[in-house]
Scaffold this active site. Structure first.
Site, short mmCIF file in Angstrom:
data_model
loop_
_atom_site.label_atom_id
_atom_site.label_comp_id
_atom_site.label_asym_id
_atom_site.label_seq_id
_atom_site.Cartn_x
_atom_site.Cartn_y
_atom_site.Cartn_z
N GLU A 113 0.66 -1.29 -0.15
CA GLU A 113 -0.01 0.06 -0.03
C GLU A 113 0.94 1.26 0.00
OE1 GLU A 113 -2.48 -0.23 3.61
OE2 GLU A 113 -2.94 -2.35 3.19
N LYS A 115 2.18 4.71 1.33
CA LYS A 115 2.23 5.11 2.92
C LYS A 115 1.99 6.48 2.90
CE LYS A 115 5.36 4.95 7.06
NZ LYS A 115 5.10 6.37 7.39
N ASP A 117 1.42 10.05 3.66
CA ASP A 117 2.17 10.98 4.73
C ASP A 117 0.94 12.08 5.18
OD1 ASP A 117 4.10 12.03 6.08
OD2 ASP A 117 5.10 13.34 4.47
N TYR A 222 -6.87 2.18 6.33
CA TYR A 222 -5.95 1.10 6.01
C TYR A 222 -6.07 -0.02 6.71
CZ TYR A 222 -2.80 3.71 9.18
OH TYR A 222 -2.48 4.28 10.02
N LYS A 310 10.77 3.28 3.21
CA LYS A 310 10.76 4.77 3.37
C LYS A 310 11.54 5.44 2.19
CE LYS A 310 8.96 6.07 7.29
NZ LYS A 310 9.83 6.86 8.31
N CYS A 404 29.88 44.74 9.04
CA CYS A 404 28.32 44.28 8.87
C CYS A 404 27.91 44.75 7.69
CB CYS A 404 27.68 44.83 10.24
SG CYS A 404 25.98 44.65 10.27
N CYS A 407 25.33 47.89 9.04
CA CYS A 407 25.63 48.94 9.92
C CYS A 407 27.09 49.32 9.79
CB CYS A 407 25.52 49.23 11.36
SG CYS A 407 26.57 47.96 12.25
N CYS A 422 28.16 40.84 14.48
CA CYS A 422 28.14 42.31 14.56
C CYS A 422 28.05 42.71 16.15
CB CYS A 422 27.17 43.05 13.90
SG CYS A 422 26.81 44.83 13.96
N CYS A 427 23.20 48.51 16.00
CA CYS A 427 22.97 47.81 14.54
C CYS A 427 21.30 47.65 14.05
CB CYS A 427 23.61 46.61 14.32
SG CYS A 427 23.16 45.94 12.74
S1 IVH Z 1 -0.34 0.28 8.51
C1 IVH Z 1 0.52 -2.22 12.34
N1 IVH Z 1 -0.65 1.36 6.29
O1 IVH Z 1 2.68 5.03 8.86
C2 IVH Z 1 0.38 -1.55 11.32
N2 IVH Z 1 0.22 2.90 8.01
O2 IVH Z 1 4.49 3.36 11.30
C3 IVH Z 1 -0.08 -0.09 11.19
N3 IVH Z 1 0.72 5.15 7.43
O3 IVH Z 1 1.82 5.92 11.75
C4 IVH Z 1 0.14 0.96 10.18
N4 IVH Z 1 0.11 4.84 5.38
O4 IVH Z 1 -0.39 6.23 10.10
C5 IVH Z 1 -0.30 1.44 7.65
N5 IVH Z 1 -1.11 2.36 4.46
C6 IVH Z 1 -0.75 2.17 5.56
C7 IVH Z 1 -0.41 3.52 5.84
C8 IVH Z 1 0.18 3.39 7.35
C9 IVH Z 1 0.30 5.75 6.35
C10 IVH Z 1 1.30 5.45 8.51
C11 IVH Z 1 0.70 5.06 9.94
C12 IVH Z 1 1.82 4.87 10.87
C13 IVH Z 1 2.99 4.98 9.93
C14 IVH Z 1 3.55 3.47 10.19
#
Ligand code: IVH
Length: 668
Positions: A113, A115, A117, A222, A310, A404, A407, A422, A427
């Site tokens: 999935e 992730k 932000d 999710y 990440k 400076c 000044c 300075c 100043c």
């Molecule tokens: S699963 C135990 N799925 O990423 C599993 N997390 O450390 C719990 N996040 O703070 C998380 N998208 O809020 C999962 N598709 C996704 C996500 C997701 C964003 C965030 C979540 C958590 C951090 C994971």
């Protein structure tokens, strides 16, 4: 319209609006124009006003934002909200897969999935009705942000089956909404949000739900907290169930048969990521089968069946056009790289601090160079390195000035410091920066007085020192560029209100070297008045916990200056408060109090005191007020409807009082 007819019509409108809402915000496929939605919504608002008893908890009118709160209540998560282990490269992913295979054999699949932000949220449904939404907090205790979450239109207020369960997901702000929000904030001279995540978190942490309602937030669900309870056997089925119930899930998810497919998915999104309408910071990979998830179990912090890949911090190449110098409040000269504007991690970057001369030399930075830029911690732009191979010979060496830039007095390098300074106390740049610091939110908190206004006031010689702020008149303000009647009135009111601030704001605001906001609070709490602090000796100050010799020395030197005494006298004559107004320290007298040194937990609904009042009174008597019950808790005060905390206290044998007993003891 009579009550019976109204009731039928309200129910009708209710269903129609919820359907429109679902089509628009979850399916992204509206069946009617916006105007039609608005018209029916207003019809419903009118009917509910006429017949308040017809307003249901899942009414679409809830979306506009309800009453302003005093504070967020704490919420204990029944199932902890875990975080995930991280993978930063292919090797980490292969390693994760190897461990999975060792534990459960060869027969498994993954769900990948995006992730998102944003920030994690938990949504509780009872018999299909949305009853409570919370932040993750520390994973065990979060904050109740139900009213704010109800304004997110993709969160269903009622789902399609009468289920009682908790679902989890990520609330976020789409890129476009983030950009528009910052444009509007820039126009109003308000601080900008650094990225969509901060903007989303900031919006959901507002006590006034109308603010969240105006911010265009969205959510992707999710997971289900206790999937086992729903009868599904795999995570992917859980997500499909969420879809069926009317939740919004992210459709880019994929089931992958092996880690090679996962890596393909990761690489694909590394490329496609900039084109998404929302920010993602990685990919989450989860073992699909629930039975296998259970077999894999958890480490101390996170599940072994999932990992978060990440993305590397985004790096881009741009041209360094110039190096600008600025003089800070304390006289430090800071070089800043002026860059050809470039987009990095969601925002346009055109400047990056180069900190000092040594950094420029170490990185061999020349004006005209092509440089690699990234955002440190994904927020602050940073020059990573120079692309020496792209030099043409036209680049120019940069030399720090000897005088400076504002000044023209000679710059010095103080012993043990890399920075050039300075040291002219007159100043203009330092004075201007000092004023900007004084009005800042963390200091005197004078709203409507941003950098631009201060710069104008200073240039027009209306304000030379902080005391001058209190002499400003409306006529003077109206003479400034882009300052209308309304803003001028507001600004004067904010200046007036700042006179009532508790001492620590003034202490921090006047800018004593080495005294940050936290130290200012400690000093204010300890000495209570400006006079007492001004008279304090080096030893008096140094003996305070958390205050070191360097700071004590700086405070004493500060108050020895005759100009400081003059300035304070002037501020006093304008009515600026110079006493501490926060919770008192425990004195010898208070330490006889029953509460001194004890940890107290408040739970349930209090009748007489608000939570905050109870907390302040307890702290004033020397107690520490904690959010959760543990073996270290001395006392739990339980109001009406106290739940799991009360149960925990009883289990651990912690003393439990009611509110009456609390008030009685507080009054002793
Ligand atoms: S699963 C135990 N799925 O990423 C599993 N997390 O450390 C719990 N996040 O703070 C998380 N998208 O809020 C999962 N598709 C996704 C996500 C997701 C964003 C965030 C979540 C958590 C951090 C994971």
């Amino acid at each position: 319209m009579d009550l019976t007819t109204a009731k039928t019509r309200v129910a009708e409108l209710h269903n129609i609006l919820n359907q429109y809402n679902y089509e628009y915000h979850v399916l992204d496929n509206p069946s009617v124009p916006d105007a039609e939605y608005d018209q029916r919504l207003h019809e419903l608002i009118d009917l509910e006003e006429q017949y308040p008893e017809l307003k249901a908890p899942d009414s679409p009118t809830e979306r506009v934002g309800g009453a302003v709160l005093d504070a967020f209540q704490k919420v204990e998560h029944q199932t902890p909200m875990l975080s995930l282990g991280n993978a930063f490269n292919e090797a980490d992913l292969l390693d994760f897969d190897r461990k999975v295979r060792q534990a459960i054999g060869e027969n498994y699949s993954y769900v990948c999935e995006l992730k998102i932000d944003g920030l994690a949220v938990s949504l509780m449904y009872e018999a299909g009705l949305f009853v409570r939404g919370a932040t993750r907090g520390d994973g065990t205790i979060g904050e109740d942000i139900t009213a704010n979450l109800k304004t997110i239109k993709s969160i269903p207020l009622r789902i399609k089956q009468p289920l009682t369960f908790e679902v989890r997901g990520e609330a976020f702000m789409p890129k476009k909404s983030f950009e528009n929000l910052n444009i509007a904030r820039a126009e109003r001279e308000e601080d900008l949000f650094a990225n969509p995540r901060n903007a989303a978190a900031g919006s959901l942490r507002q006590l006034d739900p109308r603010i969240a309602a105006s911010r265009n937030l969205d959510v992707f669900l999710y997971g289900i907290a206790d999937l086992g309870g729903t009868g599904v056997v795999a995570h992917s089925e859980g997500l499909d169930l969420l879809d069926e119930l009317g939740f919004k899930t992210n459709k880019e998810r994929r089931t992958c048969a092996n880690i090679e497919e996962v890596i393909q998915y990761v690489n694909g999104w590394t490329e496609k990521r900039p084109h998404l309408p929302y920010e993602i910071d990685g990919i989450v990979i989860k073992v699909n089968s629930l039975a296998q998830q259970e077999e894999l179990g958890m480490t101390a912090k996170s599940p072994r069946w999932a990992i978060a890949y990440k993305f590397p911090a985004e790096e881009v190449v741009t041209k360094l056009l110039d190096i600008e110098l600025s003089v800070g409040r304390t006289g430090v000269i800071t070089p800043t790289a002026i860059l050809e504007p470039v987009r990095v991690a969601g925002t346009t970057v055109s400047r990056a601090s180069l900190h000092n001369e040594d950094l420029i030399r170490d990185k061999d930075i020349k004006i005209g160079d092509y440089v690699v830029v990234k955002k440190a911690g994904d927020i602050i732009p940073k020059v990573v390195n120079v692309l020496v191979e792209r030099r043409t010979g036209e680049e120019q060496d940069f030399k720090m000035p000897t005088h400076c830039p504002e000044c023209e007095s000679e710059l010095v390098r103080l012993e043990g410091e890399v920075a050039l300074r300075c040291i002219n106390p007159k100043c203009p740049a330092q004075i201007r920066e000092g004023l900007i610091h004084f009005v800042a939110r963390t200091a005197m908190n004078i709203d409507g007085c941003g950098e631009k206004v201060i710069t104008q006031l200073f240039q027009e010689s209306l304000v030379q020192d902080v005391a001058d702020l209190y002499k400003l008149t409306k006529e003077q303000l109206l003479g400034l560029e882009r300052m209308g009647e309304k803003s001028a009135t507001k600004l004067l009111a904010a200046i007036e209100a700042s006179k009532e601030n508790s001492l620590e704001r003034l202490l921090f605001g006047i800018g004593i070297r080495h005294v940050g906001a936290k130290a200012a609070k400690t000093l204010a709490q300890q000495f209570e008045t400006m006079d007492a602090l001004a008279k304090a000796s080096f030893d008096d100050i140094k003996d305070i916990n958390e205050i070191g010799e360097k700071m004590a020395d700086s405070v004493v030197t500060f108050f020895e200056q005759p100009e400081v005494a003059e300035l304070l006298e002037e501020l006093r004559s304008f009515g600026v408060n110079m006493t501490y107004k926060g919770p008192k320290l425990v004195t010898a007298e208070d330490s006889d109090s029953y509460f001194a040194g004890k940890t107290v937990v408040l739970t349930g609904k209090l009748e007489v005191l608000t939570r905050n009042e109870a907390k302040e009174k307890l702290e004033a008597k020397g107690a520490k007020v904690a959010g959760s019950v543990s073996k270290k808790t001395h006392l739990v005060v339980a109001g009406a409807d106290a739940g799991s905390k009360l149960a925990k206290a009883q289990e651990l044998g912690v003393e439990v009082w009611d509110e009456e007993k609390l008030i009685e003891e507080l009054n002793k």
